[in-house]
Each structure stands twice: as structure tokens, then as C-alpha cells.
Design a protein around this motif. Structure first.
Motif, short mmCIF file in Angstrom:
data_model
loop_
_atom_site.label_atom_id
_atom_site.label_comp_id
_atom_site.label_asym_id
_atom_site.label_seq_id
_atom_site.Cartn_x
_atom_site.Cartn_y
_atom_site.Cartn_z
N PRO A 1 -52.50 35.85 -55.50
CA PRO A 1 -52.60 35.08 -56.73
C PRO A 1 -53.30 35.80 -57.88
N THR A 2 -53.70 37.04 -57.69
CA THR A 2 -54.47 37.71 -58.75
C THR A 2 -53.64 37.92 -60.01
N GLY A 3 -52.34 38.16 -59.83
CA GLY A 3 -51.46 38.34 -60.98
C GLY A 3 -51.59 39.67 -61.68
N ASN A 4 -52.39 40.58 -61.11
CA ASN A 4 -52.59 41.88 -61.77
C ASN A 4 -51.78 42.97 -61.09
N LEU A 5 -51.74 44.13 -61.72
CA LEU A 5 -51.02 45.28 -61.19
C LEU A 5 -51.97 46.21 -60.44
N ILE A 6 -51.50 46.70 -59.31
CA ILE A 6 -52.24 47.72 -58.58
C ILE A 6 -52.00 49.08 -59.25
N GLU A 7 -53.03 49.87 -59.33
CA GLU A 7 -52.92 51.16 -60.01
C GLU A 7 -51.90 52.06 -59.31
N ARG A 8 -51.15 52.77 -60.13
CA ARG A 8 -50.05 53.56 -59.61
C ARG A 8 -50.51 54.70 -58.70
N ASP A 9 -51.65 55.30 -58.96
CA ASP A 9 -52.13 56.39 -58.09
C ASP A 9 -52.33 55.89 -56.66
N TRP A 10 -52.86 54.68 -56.53
CA TRP A 10 -53.07 54.10 -55.20
C TRP A 10 -51.72 53.91 -54.50
N ILE A 11 -50.75 53.36 -55.22
CA ILE A 11 -49.44 53.14 -54.65
C ILE A 11 -48.82 54.45 -54.18
N ASP A 12 -48.89 55.47 -54.98
CA ASP A 12 -48.30 56.75 -54.61
C ASP A 12 -48.94 57.31 -53.34
N GLU A 13 -50.25 57.16 -53.22
CA GLU A 13 -50.95 57.67 -52.04
C GLU A 13 -50.49 56.96 -50.77
N TYR A 14 -50.35 55.64 -50.84
CA TYR A 14 -50.02 54.89 -49.63
C TYR A 14 -48.52 54.87 -49.35
N ARG A 15 -47.72 55.11 -50.35
CA ARG A 15 -46.30 55.37 -50.08
C ARG A 15 -46.14 56.61 -49.22
N ALA A 16 -47.00 57.59 -49.47
CA ALA A 16 -46.88 58.85 -48.75
C ALA A 16 -47.42 58.78 -47.33
N SER A 17 -48.37 57.88 -47.06
CA SER A 17 -49.02 57.87 -45.75
C SER A 17 -48.46 56.84 -44.78
N ALA A 18 -47.84 55.77 -45.27
CA ALA A 18 -47.38 54.71 -44.39
C ALA A 18 -46.04 55.05 -43.74
N GLY A 19 -45.81 54.49 -42.55
CA GLY A 19 -44.50 54.63 -41.93
C GLY A 19 -43.43 53.88 -42.70
N ILE A 20 -43.79 52.68 -43.17
CA ILE A 20 -42.95 51.88 -44.07
C ILE A 20 -43.84 51.39 -45.21
N TYR A 21 -43.43 51.67 -46.43
CA TYR A 21 -44.11 51.10 -47.59
C TYR A 21 -43.19 50.02 -48.15
N PHE A 22 -43.69 48.77 -48.19
CA PHE A 22 -42.91 47.60 -48.58
C PHE A 22 -43.52 47.04 -49.86
N GLN A 23 -42.77 47.10 -50.97
CA GLN A 23 -43.28 46.60 -52.24
C GLN A 23 -42.51 45.33 -52.63
N ASP A 24 -43.22 44.23 -52.70
CA ASP A 24 -42.65 42.94 -53.08
C ASP A 24 -42.72 42.81 -54.59
N GLU A 25 -41.57 42.85 -55.26
CA GLU A 25 -41.50 42.79 -56.71
C GLU A 25 -40.98 41.43 -57.20
N THR A 26 -41.44 40.37 -56.54
CA THR A 26 -40.99 39.02 -56.88
C THR A 26 -41.20 38.69 -58.36
N TYR A 27 -42.30 39.19 -58.94
CA TYR A 27 -42.63 38.85 -60.33
C TYR A 27 -42.31 39.98 -61.29
N GLN A 28 -41.45 40.89 -60.91
CA GLN A 28 -41.21 42.10 -61.69
C GLN A 28 -40.79 41.80 -63.13
#
Length: 341
Positions: free
Chosen positions: A135-162
């Protein structure tokens, strides 16, 4: 808190982020026409909606897998991994991970509502992120996303509110073989009453997931509604423009009400506001007694906050009148207003 009869026409429903403009007319027309074909399996509709969704998102049909909402999408993704991670407070990805009997590990949000770092995410794990958050409604910083996209076996991004946010979708990029993006037809599409969404990923990953989908998982009525709005997307543009116009006005109304310690404009179709500690449930109940439904955020792990969906200008005027009636009872005490968040 007692339940409100969902058929009542005098209740102002601002709790589930439903479309303030009603349903898309094109979807209604397609649903009406579909009633004459309810004796048929929706084989042709699965293909039609897949192709329309692919065109909308700028990908090939082989990169799209329709699902009956985000829960089925999460269930399919969990078959590929051993553990699931998600941000907390946040959307309840936890429930689907646990439903699969697999360990869930939280990624805590800091005071700035950005996720902390983790160095123990494995190549056999999934990381589930809502961008923007709920419910925060805010955006996660892109550097964090890039780091965890690279480390996870599956990176799942829910863009319901895109559609309501200022950041571009990652669908405009090369996704890679271990990235899944979920897009919903519920919010900007005005179709919260049906359960249709789609997973988008590289064709090879979607081919691995397709056999895991249930047989004919989406009914003909829901597929017809999705086809209607995808074929005539002007409604999406109109609803998006409405939310972007009215959202800051709703935030300003809540700030002016004198009931809240903090009000956050968001990147979604709702606004969130913080009440005096321990009083969220009482305020939600008082609003309900006066015919206004909003959602407490304790379900998501964000105590003392409420979520208010963007409505029409008339809805907001009525909300303002109700808040004014409640101000003598719920205005924060001076010591609470001066205290820490």
C-alpha cells in the motif's frame, strides 16, 4: 466492524481501487455479445486476448501468458523456485509462497520506504516486487531492482499500477531469461470485477510456464471483457488521465481535513494517510457508519495508515463532508502531531 451490503447504492466505495468511471463501454458490449456463446469453450478468445495483450505491451504473442489474476501468475512462478522473497510492508505475496509449502523471507522497508539490501538471495529463489508498491504507493529505486534482477533465480515484477506511475515499465527493455512481468487488467482498465492478467517474459520462459497453467483458466465472459477494452483502449487513457488529475486533489483534501498526521500522494490510483497511533480501525469504522468505505493498511503490515481510492470530484466532495463531521472526534492530539512518524 460489520459488513456493508455490497448492493447498497448509498455507500461510497473507496476501499478497493475500483474504477471511478465505471466499466469500459467496449468491454460491456463484448460481454453482452458473449452471452450468446456461453455454450462454447473460449478457445478463440484465449488466442485473441493473447494477441491483443502482446500488441498493447509491445511484445510477441509467444511472450504472453494469460492468467486468472495475479494469484495464478504467482502460483505458476513458484513452481520454478525453492524460496520466495518480497518486500514488507507490502502486497501479500507471502500467502502464495506459503501456500506452496515453501519458505518465505521478507525484505524489510526502511524509514524511506525503500527495501533493505540482502546478500543471501540464491539463484533458486524468486523475488516478488510490486512496482509501484501497495500500500505504500511509491517506486522502488531502480538500482535496487537491477541488483536483485541479477541475483534472483526468478525476478517477478508486478506492474498492476503501471499506467498511473512516472517510471517506465521494464517491458521496454531486454528482460532476460529469468524475469517475469505481471500486467493486470483490473486497475487502469476498469475491470476489477474479472480475473484476468498476463505474465510477460522471454518466449523460452513463457513456453516453460504454459503447461503449468490450468486448462481454460479464464472464463468466456472475462476474456470477452478484456478483449473489448484491449481493442478499444481509449477508456484506459481516459481513466488514467482522470486518476492523475484527481489524485493530488484527493491528497490535498485529506491534508486539509485535519484528521491525519501524514498524507502521501502516490504513484497509483489511491492515496494513503496516517492517523494517530492505534486509531485507524476506529476511523475506518466511523467512516463506514457514515457510508464511506476505505481500507486500513494493517493487512499489508502498515499500521496506522489508511488507503483511500481516487474517486470522482463528487465522491471527493462527499468524502470531505464526512471527514469534517469526524474531525472533532479524530483530529490528532497536539502531542501526537508533534511526535515521530
Amino acid at each position: 466492524m460489520g459488513a456493508v451490503d455490497a448492493t447498497r447504492t448509498d455507500v461510497l466505495w473507496l476501499d478497493w481501487n475500483e474504477s471511478p468511471l465505471g466499466p469500459p463501454p467496449a468491454a460491456v458490449r463484448r460481454v453482452a455479445a458473449a452471452a450468446r456463446r456461453l455454450h462454447e469453450y473460449p478457445r478463440h478468445l484465449l488466442d485473441e486476448v493473447t494477441e491483443l495483450a502482446a500488441a498493447r505491451h509491445g511484445v510477441a504473442p509467444s511472450q504472453v501468458l494469460l492468467t486468472s489474476g495475479v494469484d495464478e501468475a504467482l502460483d505458476i512462478a513458484m513452481t520454478l523456485v525453492e524460496r520466495g522473497w518480497a518486500v514488507e510492508p507490502g502486497f501479500d505475496f507471502h500467502a502464495r509462497v506459503v501456500a506452496w509449502g515453501k519458505p518465505f523471507l521478507p525484505i524489510r522497508l526502511g524509514p524511506d520506504w525503500q527495501p533493505a539490501g540482502r546478500d543471501d538471495i540464491r539463484a533458486t529463489d524468486a523475488v516478488f516486487i510490486a512496482q509501484p508498491g501497495n500500500p505504500t504507493g511509491n517506486l522502488i529505486e531502480r538500482d535496487w531492482i537491477d541488483e536483485y534482477r541479477a541475483s534472483a533465480g526468478i525476478y517477478f515484477q508486478d506492474e498492476t499500477y503501471q499506467e498511473f506511475c512516472s517510471a517506465p515499465s521494464i517491458l521496454g527493455e531486454e528482460l532476460g531469461p529469468d524475469v517475469l512481468v505481471y500486467r493486470s487488467f483490473a486497475k487502469a482498465w476498469g475491470l476489477a470485477g474479472i480475473r484476468v492478467g498476463c505474465l510477460v517474459g522471454e518466449a523460452g520462459l513463457i513456453a516453460r510456464l504454459e503447461p503449468l497453467r490450468r486448462f481454460m483458466p479464464i472464463d468466456a465472459v472475462s476474456l470477452s471483457a478484456a478483449a473489448g477494452v484491449l481493442a478499444e483502449p481509449d477508456f484506459v487513457d481516459a481513466l488514467t488521465a482522470h486518476v492523475l488529475r484527481e489524485r493530488p486533489r484527493l491528497a490535498a483534501l485529506l491534508r486539509a481535513s485535519g484528521l491525519f498526521l501524514d498524507v502521501r500522494d502516490t504513484e497509483t490510483n489511491f492515496v494513503i494517510a496516517r492517523v494517530e497511533r492505534g486509531r485507524a480501525a476506529a476511523l475506518v469504522a466511523a467512516l463506514e457508519r457514515l457510508g464511506v468505505r476505505v481500507k486500513p493498511c494493517d493487512f499489508f503490515g502498515l499500521d496506522d495508515w489508511i488507503r483511500v481510492g481516487v474517486g470522482t470530484a463528487e465522491d471527493h466532495a462527499r468524502l470531505g463532508e464526512v471527514l469534517a463531521r469526524l474531525r472533532p472526534e479524530f483530529a490528532p492530539r497536539a502531542e501526537a502531531a508533534a511526535g515521530p512518524a
